[in-house]
Design a protein around this motif. Structure first.
Motif, PDB file in Angstrom:
ATOM      1  N   PHE A  93       0.868  -1.279  -0.004  1.00  0.00           N
ATOM      2  CA  PHE A  93      -0.082   0.004  -0.007  1.00  0.00           C
ATOM      3  C   PHE A  93       0.946   1.353  -0.033  1.00  0.00           C
ATOM      4  CE2 PHE A  93      -2.243   3.524   1.753  1.00  0.00           C
ATOM      5  CZ  PHE A  93      -3.608   3.188   1.180  1.00  0.00           C
ATOM      6  N   ASP A  94       1.914   1.180   0.868  1.00  0.00           N
ATOM      7  CA  ASP A  94       2.542   2.515   0.888  1.00  0.00           C
ATOM      8  C   ASP A  94       3.657   2.792  -0.316  1.00  0.00           C
ATOM      9  OD1 ASP A  94       1.554   3.188   3.314  1.00  0.00           O
ATOM     10  OD2 ASP A  94       2.932   2.283   4.534  1.00  0.00           O
ATOM     11  N   ARG A 101       1.251  10.717  -1.917  1.00  0.00           N
ATOM     12  CA  ARG A 101       1.779  11.362  -0.636  1.00  0.00           C
ATOM     13  C   ARG A 101       2.842  12.420  -1.203  1.00  0.00           C
ATOM     14  NH1 ARG A 101       1.485   5.852   2.765  1.00  0.00           N
ATOM     15  NH2 ARG A 101      -0.648   5.985   3.353  1.00  0.00           N
ATOM     16  N   ARG A 111      -6.224   6.718  -0.365  1.00  0.00           N
ATOM     17  CA  ARG A 111      -6.507   5.190   0.017  1.00  0.00           C
ATOM     18  C   ARG A 111      -7.551   4.872  -1.277  1.00  0.00           C
ATOM     19  NH1 ARG A 111      -8.982   2.780   5.353  1.00  0.00           N
ATOM     20  NH2 ARG A 111      -6.857   3.853   5.841  1.00  0.00           N
ATOM     21  N   GLU A 115      -6.463   1.785  -3.592  1.00  0.00           N
ATOM     22  CA  GLU A 115      -7.089   0.427  -4.024  1.00  0.00           C
ATOM     23  C   GLU A 115      -7.602   0.294  -5.130  1.00  0.00           C
ATOM     24  OE1 GLU A 115      -9.998   0.890  -0.546  1.00  0.00           O
ATOM     25  OE2 GLU A 115      -8.196   0.272   1.022  1.00  0.00           O
TER      26      GLU A 115
HETATM   27  P1  ADP Z   1      -6.224   7.051   7.652  1.00  0.00           P
HETATM   28  O1  ADP Z   1      -6.609   8.338   6.971  1.00  0.00           O
HETATM   29  O2  ADP Z   1      -7.373   6.154   8.041  1.00  0.00           O
HETATM   30  O3  ADP Z   1      -5.240   7.191   8.625  1.00  0.00           O
HETATM   31  P2  ADP Z   1      -4.230   6.495   5.851  1.00  0.00           P
HETATM   32  O4  ADP Z   1      -4.581   6.374   4.313  1.00  0.00           O
HETATM   33  O5  ADP Z   1      -3.530   7.729   6.104  1.00  0.00           O
HETATM   34  O6  ADP Z   1      -5.408   6.354   6.438  1.00  0.00           O
HETATM   35  O7  ADP Z   1      -3.451   5.385   5.852  1.00  0.00           O
HETATM   36  C1  ADP Z   1      -2.609   5.174   7.200  1.00  0.00           C
HETATM   37  C2  ADP Z   1      -1.591   3.880   7.107  1.00  0.00           C
HETATM   38  O8  ADP Z   1      -2.642   2.729   6.890  1.00  0.00           O
HETATM   39  C3  ADP Z   1      -1.167   3.898   5.747  1.00  0.00           C
HETATM   40  O9  ADP Z   1       0.385   4.487   5.902  1.00  0.00           O
HETATM   41  C4  ADP Z   1      -1.091   2.493   5.377  1.00  0.00           C
HETATM   42  O10 ADP Z   1       0.095   1.804   5.808  1.00  0.00           O
HETATM   43  C5  ADP Z   1      -2.146   1.670   6.007  1.00  0.00           C
HETATM   44  N1  ADP Z   1      -3.119   1.595   5.034  1.00  0.00           N
HETATM   45  C6  ADP Z   1      -4.194   2.295   4.661  1.00  0.00           C
HETATM   46  N2  ADP Z   1      -5.076   1.771   3.829  1.00  0.00           N
HETATM   47  C7  ADP Z   1      -4.776   0.568   3.687  1.00  0.00           C
HETATM   48  C8  ADP Z   1      -4.926  -0.597   2.899  1.00  0.00           C
HETATM   49  N3  ADP Z   1      -6.070  -0.558   1.964  1.00  0.00           N
HETATM   50  N4  ADP Z   1      -4.364  -1.652   3.103  1.00  0.00           N
HETATM   51  C9  ADP Z   1      -3.299  -1.743   3.656  1.00  0.00           C
HETATM   52  N5  ADP Z   1      -2.530  -0.683   4.552  1.00  0.00           N
HETATM   53  C10 ADP Z   1      -3.390   0.357   4.270  1.00  0.00           C
END
Ligand code: ADP
Ligand code: ADP
Length: 225
Positions: A93-94, A101, A111, A115
């Motif tokens: 994901f990252d 980012r 997100r 996805e």
């Molecule tokens: P939030 O706004 O809920 O904090 P983020 O998009 O900032 O969500 O994501 C925070 C962390 O969660 C990311 O760095 C990532 O590692 C993890 N993450 C978010 N969505 C997913 C996903 N669909 N699958 C795996 N990891 C995810």
């Protein structure tokens, strides 16, 4: 996809000519391949488009914008390399989220886009995996997703399947074609595999000694009457 135009783009290193003045026009959404032996100038041409290699002459236009003086990150070009160049200590994901980012996209949009992109490359629900847990083909699909996630105008691919064994390579050729149909970016693809280029491309340019010696549709180049 964008229209990519090269006019008399050339590169010399002192007395060594890496690229003779070269002109090509690639249509929006086209899948265009460069083939040719090692040292024929393919990477130099790609590097000039990407912005890593400043040409010693000529013009490069993306949708009519002259990009030669534009730094690489402003050209809005995605790149895929043979060695994937993923961040091994980050999750899938990252890795895919990274370009978004960098561009300060809001977390919710990140997100959603990541996805969607992971579904496009057929890796849904794999976001939490570590890169090291993936097969070579899966890693290449993550690299495709990361390169395309911010809707680049052009995707450059430098021997993206070069590290894969033959069976996987053929499977990934179809993957990349399906991917191209979905994202509709203009693709400039480098390979030294003639069959791969013929299978995948709308048009092919054959390079040798720093110049394009022939170009056309696969049928025009490889079917003899
Ligand atoms: P939030 O706004 O809920 O904090 P983020 O998009 O900032 O969500 O994501 C925070 C962390 O969660 C990311 O760095 C990532 O590692 C993890 N993450 C978010 N969505 C997913 C996903 N669909 N699958 C795996 N990891 C995810
Ligand atoms: P290809 O990608 O088709 O293998 P390249 O574009 O890498 O070919 O190289 C084209 C030519 O330019 C080769 O003769 C190579 O030796 C030369 N070349 C590439 N980079 C440099 C450099 N940094 N300094 C000197 N010569 C170079």
């Amino acid at each position: 996809g964008a229209r990519l135009v090269l006019r008399d783009v050339a590169k010399r290193y002192g007395d060594v000519t890496a690229l003779e003045p070269t002109s090509i026009e690639i249509e929006p959404g086209e899948f265009f391949s460069l083939i040719g032996p090692s040292g024929s100038g393919k990477s130099t041409l790609l590097g000039a488009v990407a912005g890593f290699i400043p040409p010693t002459g000529g013009h490069i236009e993306i949708d009519g914008d002259d990009v030669v003086s534009m730094p690489p990150f402003r050209r809005n070009i995605g790149m895929v390399f043979q060695n994937y160049a993923l961040f091994p200590h980050m999750s899938v994901f990252d890795n895919v989220a990274f370009p978004l980012r960098l561009r300060k996209m809001a977390a919710r949009d990140v997100r959603e886009r990541v996805e969607r992109m992971l579904a496009t490359v057929r890796l849904p629900d794999m976001g939490k995996r570590a890169i090291g847990q993936l097969s070579g083909g899966q890693q290449q699909r993550v690299a495709l997703a990361r390169a395309a996630v911010y809707d680049p105008r052009i995707l450059l691919m430098d021997e993206p399947l070069g590290a894969l064994d033959k069976n996987l390579r053929e499977e990934m050729q179809f993957e990349i074609k399906a991917f191209h149909r979905q994202i509709r970016a203009t693709i400039l693809y480098v390979t030294h595999d003639q069959d791969e280029a013929a299978t995948m491309s709308d048009r092919i340019a054959i390079m040798n000694g720093g110049r394009i010696i022939q170009h056309g549709r696969p049928r025009e180049l490889y079917e003899h009457p």
